[in-house]
Design a protein around this motif. Structure first.
Motif, PDB file in Angstrom:
ATOM      1  N   UNK A  30     -36.663 -53.638  68.636  1.00 12.19           N
ATOM      2  CA  UNK A  30     -35.424 -53.594  67.865  1.00 12.19           C
ATOM      3  C   UNK A  30     -35.714 -53.608  66.368  1.00 12.19           C
ATOM      4  N   UNK A  31     -36.706 -54.386  65.969  1.00  8.43           N
ATOM      5  CA  UNK A  31     -37.077 -54.443  64.550  1.00  8.43           C
ATOM      6  C   UNK A  31     -37.637 -53.103  64.095  1.00  8.43           C
ATOM      7  N   UNK A  32     -38.462 -52.491  64.907  1.00 11.48           N
ATOM      8  CA  UNK A  32     -38.988 -51.167  64.568  1.00 11.48           C
ATOM      9  C   UNK A  32     -37.861 -50.147  64.459  1.00 11.48           C
ATOM     10  N   UNK A  33     -36.905 -50.227  65.384  1.00 12.52           N
ATOM     11  CA  UNK A  33     -35.756 -49.316  65.329  1.00 12.52           C
ATOM     12  C   UNK A  33     -34.979 -49.510  64.039  1.00 12.52           C
ATOM     13  N   UNK A  34     -34.848 -50.762  63.631  1.00  7.48           N
ATOM     14  CA  UNK A  34     -34.106 -51.107  62.418  1.00  7.48           C
ATOM     15  C   UNK A  34     -34.805 -50.582  61.170  1.00  7.48           C
ATOM     16  N   UNK A  35     -36.106 -50.788  61.097  1.00  5.69           N
ATOM     17  CA  UNK A  35     -36.858 -50.439  59.896  1.00  5.69           C
ATOM     18  C   UNK A  35     -37.192 -48.957  59.813  1.00  5.69           C
ATOM     19  N   UNK A  98     -30.773 -57.401  71.260  1.00  4.86           N
ATOM     20  CA  UNK A  98     -29.806 -56.345  71.571  1.00  4.86           C
ATOM     21  C   UNK A  98     -28.883 -56.078  70.383  1.00  4.86           C
ATOM     22  N   UNK A  99     -28.413 -57.141  69.727  1.00  5.96           N
ATOM     23  CA  UNK A  99     -27.529 -56.978  68.572  1.00  5.96           C
ATOM     24  C   UNK A  99     -28.228 -56.220  67.444  1.00  5.96           C
ATOM     25  N   UNK A 100     -29.507 -56.524  67.242  1.00  4.81           N
ATOM     26  CA  UNK A 100     -30.276 -55.813  66.208  1.00  4.81           C
ATOM     27  C   UNK A 100     -30.359 -54.323  66.552  1.00  4.81           C
ATOM     28  N   UNK A 101     -30.663 -54.028  67.810  1.00  2.00           N
ATOM     29  CA  UNK A 101     -30.773 -52.631  68.235  1.00  2.00           C
ATOM     30  C   UNK A 101     -29.439 -51.898  68.101  1.00  2.00           C
ATOM     31  N   UNK A 102     -28.353 -52.573  68.426  1.00  2.00           N
ATOM     32  CA  UNK A 102     -27.035 -51.943  68.307  1.00  2.00           C
ATOM     33  C   UNK A 102     -26.680 -51.656  66.853  1.00  2.00           C
ATOM     34  N   UNK A 103     -27.108 -52.523  65.949  1.00  2.00           N
ATOM     35  CA  UNK A 103     -26.877 -52.278  64.524  1.00  2.00           C
ATOM     36  C   UNK A 103     -27.622 -51.025  64.073  1.00  2.00           C
ATOM     37  N   UNK A 104     -28.857 -50.879  64.545  1.00  2.00           N
ATOM     38  CA  UNK A 104     -29.641 -49.688  64.202  1.00  2.00           C
ATOM     39  C   UNK A 104     -28.974 -48.432  64.749  1.00  2.00           C
ATOM     40  N   UNK A 105     -28.465 -48.518  65.965  1.00  2.00           N
ATOM     41  CA  UNK A 105     -27.807 -47.357  66.568  1.00  2.00           C
ATOM     42  C   UNK A 105     -26.486 -47.033  65.861  1.00  2.00           C
ATOM     43  N   UNK A 106     -25.756 -48.068  65.508  1.00  2.00           N
ATOM     44  CA  UNK A 106     -24.439 -47.867  64.889  1.00  2.00           C
ATOM     45  C   UNK A 106     -24.537 -47.109  63.574  1.00  2.00           C
ATOM     46  N   UNK A 107     -25.576 -47.386  62.775  1.00  2.00           N
ATOM     47  CA  UNK A 107     -25.706 -46.757  61.458  1.00  2.00           C
ATOM     48  C   UNK A 107     -26.503 -45.444  61.483  1.00  2.00           C
ATOM     49  N   UNK A 108     -27.126 -45.152  62.609  1.00  2.00           N
ATOM     50  CA  UNK A 108     -27.943 -43.940  62.695  1.00  2.00           C
ATOM     51  C   UNK A 108     -27.083 -42.700  62.418  1.00  2.00           C
ATOM     52  N   UNK A 109     -27.589 -41.710  61.660  1.00  2.00           N
ATOM     53  CA  UNK A 109     -28.980 -41.544  61.188  1.00  2.00           C
ATOM     54  C   UNK A 109     -29.276 -42.236  59.862  1.00  2.00           C
ATOM     55  N   UNK A 110     -28.326 -43.001  59.351  1.00  2.00           N
ATOM     56  CA  UNK A 110     -28.569 -43.717  58.100  1.00  2.00           C
ATOM     57  C   UNK A 110     -29.331 -45.010  58.355  1.00  2.00           C
ATOM     58  N   UNK A 111     -30.051 -45.454  57.365  1.00  2.00           N
ATOM     59  CA  UNK A 111     -30.747 -46.738  57.465  1.00  2.00           C
ATOM     60  C   UNK A 111     -29.742 -47.872  57.329  1.00  2.00           C
ATOM     61  N   UNK A 112     -29.956 -48.941  58.092  1.00  2.00           N
ATOM     62  CA  UNK A 112     -29.080 -50.106  58.003  1.00  2.00           C
ATOM     63  C   UNK A 112     -29.416 -50.921  56.755  1.00  2.00           C
ATOM     64  N   UNK A 113     -30.696 -51.050  56.469  1.00  2.00           N
ATOM     65  CA  UNK A 113     -31.162 -51.975  55.434  1.00  2.00           C
ATOM     66  C   UNK A 113     -31.495 -51.267  54.127  1.00  2.00           C
ATOM     67  N   UNK A 114     -31.028 -51.788  53.008  1.00  2.00           N
ATOM     68  CA  UNK A 114     -31.509 -51.310  51.712  1.00  2.00           C
ATOM     69  C   UNK A 114     -33.014 -51.569  51.596  1.00  2.00           C
ATOM     70  N   UNK A 115     -33.683 -50.749  50.829  1.00  2.00           N
ATOM     71  CA  UNK A 115     -35.137 -50.866  50.742  1.00  2.00           C
ATOM     72  C   UNK A 115     -35.591 -52.211  50.205  1.00  2.00           C
ATOM     73  N   UNK A 116     -34.775 -52.850  49.352  1.00  2.00           N
ATOM     74  CA  UNK A 116     -35.233 -54.097  48.740  1.00  2.00           C
ATOM     75  C   UNK A 116     -35.157 -55.301  49.668  1.00  2.00           C
TER      76      UNK A 116
END
Length: 215
Positions: A30-35, A98-116
């Motif tokens: 999930x972390x890899x999906x997020x980043x 699971x919640x982390x993975x869903x956040x990554x999916x929800x924002x795809x194809x955009x990144x969820x996290x700002x680079x900083x």
């Protein structure tokens, strides 16, 4: 009969240890999906979450079977009851991944996290995975000192979580409210993952010593 009962307790511990490894893998992916904005990894975590739920159901069925058929007393009863709570904590860790993975999916194809803030979450992910694998080891070994050592990793997670708020409250934060909400929620997911890992370690200590840690 006593030997067979101890064998069943050992199998129950192994089920929980394997479950801990499972949720650690889920959080790692999930972390890899997020980043990495990796939709396939996010989908894999989401699809495989049912396996964590099934593992909890099996562990609880096993534990309740021991209660019903063996009528354990004293330390054995303590072990069976504590492992039921451990299964609950581990399932919750899976839900947080699971919640982390869903956040990554929800924002795809955009990144969820700002680079900083990405580096913070990379480190939080590493700590979470390390905690999950440590929990697996502690369940198998019932080593009290190792169990107590998980508190230090949890403190590291708490420090990172607190620092996220410093970053978001800075005048230099220019990513808006939506990004701040995402970062806040995701930070909480990692913090709670670590808290549940420590809760499992404390239950193992309770099994061994008969005393539930208060700090």
């Amino acid at each position: 009969m006593r030997e067979a009962y101890q064998e069943q307790l050992g199998k129950l511990a192994e089920e929980l240890a394997s479950m801990s490894t499972m949720v650690g893998t889920a959080m790692e992916r999930a972390t890899s999906a997020l980043l990495e904005t990796d939709l396939s990894l996010a989908e894999q975590v989401i699809d495989e979450d049912s396996q964590v739920d099934e593992a909890r159901a099996r562990a609880e069925e096993h534990a309740f079977g021991l209660l019903a058929l063996q009528a354990p007393v004293a330390g054995d009863l303590r072990t069976v009851i504590a492992t039921i709570h451990v299964a609950e904590d581990l399932e919750r860790m899976g839900d947080l991944a699971l919640h982390v993975a869903k956040a990554a999916r929800r924002r795809h194809p955009n990144a969820v996290l700002p680079t900083d803030v990405q580096a913070y979450f990379a480190e939080m992910g590493r700590i979470a995975v390390r905690l999950a694998h440590s929990v697996s080891s502690v369940i198998r070994s019932q080593d009290v000192e190792t169990a107590r050592g998980l508190e230090e990793a949890d403190d590291e997670m708490d420090d990172l979580h607190r620092h996220l708020f410093t970053v978001m409250m800075s005048p230099e934060w220019g990513h808006g409210v939506a990004a701040a909400v995402d970062v806040t929620l995701l930070g909480r997911f990692y913090e709670r993952f670590a808290d549940h890992a420590v809760a499992v370690a404390r239950r193992v200590e309770f099994i061994v010593t008969g005393k539930m840690p208060t700090t």
